[in-house]
Scaffold this motif. Structure first.
Motif, PDB file in Angstrom:
ATOM      1  N   LEU A  10      48.432 -16.353  23.265  1.00  0.00           N
ATOM      2  CA  LEU A  10      48.801 -17.480  22.426  1.00  0.00           C
ATOM      3  C   LEU A  10      49.651 -17.062  21.238  1.00  0.00           C
ATOM      4  O   LEU A  10      49.611 -15.908  20.807  1.00  0.00           O
ATOM      5  N   SER A  11      50.363 -18.035  20.704  1.00  0.00           N
ATOM      6  CA  SER A  11      51.105 -17.813  19.463  1.00  0.00           C
ATOM      7  C   SER A  11      50.121 -17.806  18.297  1.00  0.00           C
ATOM      8  O   SER A  11      48.999 -18.330  18.405  1.00  0.00           O
ATOM      9  N   GLN A  12      50.537 -17.260  17.183  1.00  0.00           N
ATOM     10  CA  GLN A  12      49.688 -17.255  15.986  1.00  0.00           C
ATOM     11  C   GLN A  12      49.436 -18.684  15.514  1.00  0.00           C
ATOM     12  O   GLN A  12      48.332 -19.023  15.089  1.00  0.00           O
ATOM     13  N   THR A  13      50.438 -19.534  15.630  1.00  0.00           N
ATOM     14  CA  THR A  13      50.266 -20.945  15.244  1.00  0.00           C
ATOM     15  C   THR A  13      49.180 -21.596  16.094  1.00  0.00           C
ATOM     16  O   THR A  13      48.308 -22.298  15.568  1.00  0.00           O
ATOM     17  N   ALA A  14      49.222 -21.360  17.405  1.00  0.00           N
ATOM     18  CA  ALA A  14      48.213 -21.934  18.297  1.00  0.00           C
ATOM     19  C   ALA A  14      46.825 -21.386  17.961  1.00  0.00           C
ATOM     20  O   ALA A  14      45.834 -22.129  17.973  1.00  0.00           O
ATOM     21  N   LYS A  15      46.754 -20.099  17.648  1.00  0.00           N
ATOM     22  CA  LYS A  15      45.466 -19.505  17.270  1.00  0.00           C
ATOM     23  C   LYS A  15      44.916 -20.196  16.026  1.00  0.00           C
ATOM     24  O   LYS A  15      43.733 -20.541  15.968  1.00  0.00           O
ATOM     25  N   ILE A  27      33.019 -26.015  19.313  1.00  0.00           N
ATOM     26  CA  ILE A  27      33.232 -25.342  20.597  1.00  0.00           C
ATOM     27  C   ILE A  27      33.705 -23.932  20.265  1.00  0.00           C
ATOM     28  O   ILE A  27      34.771 -23.758  19.683  1.00  0.00           O
ATOM     29  N   ASP A  28      32.914 -22.932  20.621  1.00  0.00           N
ATOM     30  CA  ASP A  28      33.188 -21.560  20.208  1.00  0.00           C
ATOM     31  C   ASP A  28      34.208 -20.822  21.075  1.00  0.00           C
ATOM     32  O   ASP A  28      34.826 -19.874  20.621  1.00  0.00           O
ATOM     33  N   GLN A  29      34.344 -21.204  22.319  1.00  0.00           N
ATOM     34  CA  GLN A  29      35.183 -20.442  23.248  1.00  0.00           C
ATOM     35  C   GLN A  29      36.623 -20.939  23.251  1.00  0.00           C
ATOM     36  O   GLN A  29      36.887 -22.126  23.427  1.00  0.00           O
ATOM     37  N   TRP A  30      37.546 -19.975  23.082  1.00  0.00           N
ATOM     38  CA  TRP A  30      38.979 -20.292  23.121  1.00  0.00           C
ATOM     39  C   TRP A  30      39.342 -20.960  24.438  1.00  0.00           C
ATOM     40  O   TRP A  30      40.113 -21.921  24.457  1.00  0.00           O
ATOM     41  N   ASN A  31      38.818 -20.421  25.548  1.00  0.00           N
ATOM     42  CA  ASN A  31      39.231 -20.910  26.867  1.00  0.00           C
ATOM     43  C   ASN A  31      38.865 -22.373  27.082  1.00  0.00           C
ATOM     44  O   ASN A  31      39.637 -23.130  27.680  1.00  0.00           O
ATOM     45  N   ILE A  32      37.728 -22.792  26.579  1.00  0.00           N
ATOM     46  CA  ILE A  32      37.327 -24.193  26.759  1.00  0.00           C
ATOM     47  C   ILE A  32      38.248 -25.115  25.959  1.00  0.00           C
ATOM     48  O   ILE A  32      38.718 -26.138  26.474  1.00  0.00           O
ATOM     49  N   LEU A  33      38.536 -24.738  24.735  1.00  0.00           N
ATOM     50  CA  LEU A  33      39.477 -25.537  23.936  1.00  0.00           C
ATOM     51  C   LEU A  33      40.866 -25.555  24.579  1.00  0.00           C
ATOM     52  O   LEU A  33      41.550 -26.580  24.567  1.00  0.00           O
ATOM     53  N   CYS A  34      41.263 -24.426  25.142  1.00  0.00           N
ATOM     54  CA  CYS A  34      42.576 -24.362  25.811  1.00  0.00           C
ATOM     55  C   CYS A  34      42.620 -25.269  27.028  1.00  0.00           C
ATOM     56  O   CYS A  34      43.652 -25.894  27.300  1.00  0.00           O
ATOM     57  N   ARG A  35      41.517 -25.372  27.762  1.00  0.00           N
ATOM     58  CA  ARG A  35      41.481 -26.305  28.912  1.00  0.00           C
ATOM     59  C   ARG A  35      41.663 -27.741  28.433  1.00  0.00           C
ATOM     60  O   ARG A  35      42.398 -28.516  29.040  1.00  0.00           O
ATOM     61  N   TRP A  36      40.963 -28.109  27.366  1.00  0.00           N
ATOM     62  CA  TRP A  36      41.115 -29.454  26.808  1.00  0.00           C
ATOM     63  C   TRP A  36      42.572 -29.700  26.419  1.00  0.00           C
ATOM     64  O   TRP A  36      43.145 -30.755  26.692  1.00  0.00           O
ATOM     65  N   ASN A  58      46.444 -12.332  18.514  1.00  0.00           N
ATOM     66  CA  ASN A  58      45.587 -11.414  19.251  1.00  0.00           C
ATOM     67  C   ASN A  58      44.671 -12.157  20.224  1.00  0.00           C
ATOM     68  O   ASN A  58      43.731 -11.575  20.746  1.00  0.00           O
ATOM     69  N   VAL A  59      44.939 -13.430  20.465  1.00  0.00           N
ATOM     70  CA  VAL A  59      44.156 -14.202  21.432  1.00  0.00           C
ATOM     71  C   VAL A  59      44.831 -14.099  22.791  1.00  0.00           C
ATOM     72  O   VAL A  59      45.966 -14.547  22.970  1.00  0.00           O
ATOM     73  N   GLU A  60      44.116 -13.495  23.716  1.00  0.00           N
ATOM     74  CA  GLU A  60      44.644 -13.281  25.058  1.00  0.00           C
ATOM     75  C   GLU A  60      43.508 -13.453  26.057  1.00  0.00           C
ATOM     76  O   GLU A  60      42.368 -13.086  25.772  1.00  0.00           O
ATOM     77  N   MET A  61      43.816 -14.048  27.192  1.00  0.00           N
ATOM     78  CA  MET A  61      42.808 -14.221  28.239  1.00  0.00           C
ATOM     79  C   MET A  61      43.482 -14.220  29.600  1.00  0.00           C
ATOM     80  O   MET A  61      44.685 -14.481  29.708  1.00  0.00           O
TER      81      MET A  61
END
Length: 128
Positions: A10-15, A27-36, A58-61
């Motif tokens: 992700l971009s820093q802005t998205a993070k 919602i604690d998990q990045w991946n769940i928010l990203c799915r939404w 530094n957010v990567e999955m």
């Protein structure tokens, strides 16, 4: 189903926007928010603007972490959306369109003043 997208960074802005959403929705998990966010963008009738998106956070999955049990369904939704928008469904196009939809969706969710808790996300999904 094999994904054309191996790693998602992700971009820093998205993070920063996701961090705001984490605080408000709990919602604690990045991946769940990203799915939404991805689904929120897919629900829009317009195509995302083809803007360059830096990968400077530094957010990567992996795709599997992003999609979880829904990974194949989300990939099919992306392919269908590309087809509907008149794009090819080759690996490069899918990866580009995914990044554009993901980041647009994150921006939409983070910028929505009505999203203050997880129930607001559910209400948004039920409305559309």
């Amino acid at each position: 189903m094999e994904s054309p997208i191996e790693r998602i960074k992700l971009s820093q802005t998205a993070k920063d926007q996701l961090t705001k959403l984490k605080r408000s929705t709990k919602i604690d998990q990045w991946n769940i928010l990203c799915r939404w966010a991805f689904c929120r963008s897919l629900a829009e009738s317009t195509t995302p603007s083809p803007v360059p998106i830096p990968q400077d956070s530094n957010v990567e999955m992996s795709w599997r972490v992003f999609g979880g049990e829904m990974a194949d369904i989300l990939l099919l939704a992306l392919k269908q959306r590309c087809h509907n928008d008149g794009y090819l469904t080759d690996k490069e196009t899918l990866a580009t369109q995914f990044r554009l939809h993901l980041h647009r969706g994150i921006g939409y969710l983070a910028g929505d003043p009505n999203i203050k808790k997880i129930e607001d996300l559910i209400e948004l999904a039920v409305k559309n």
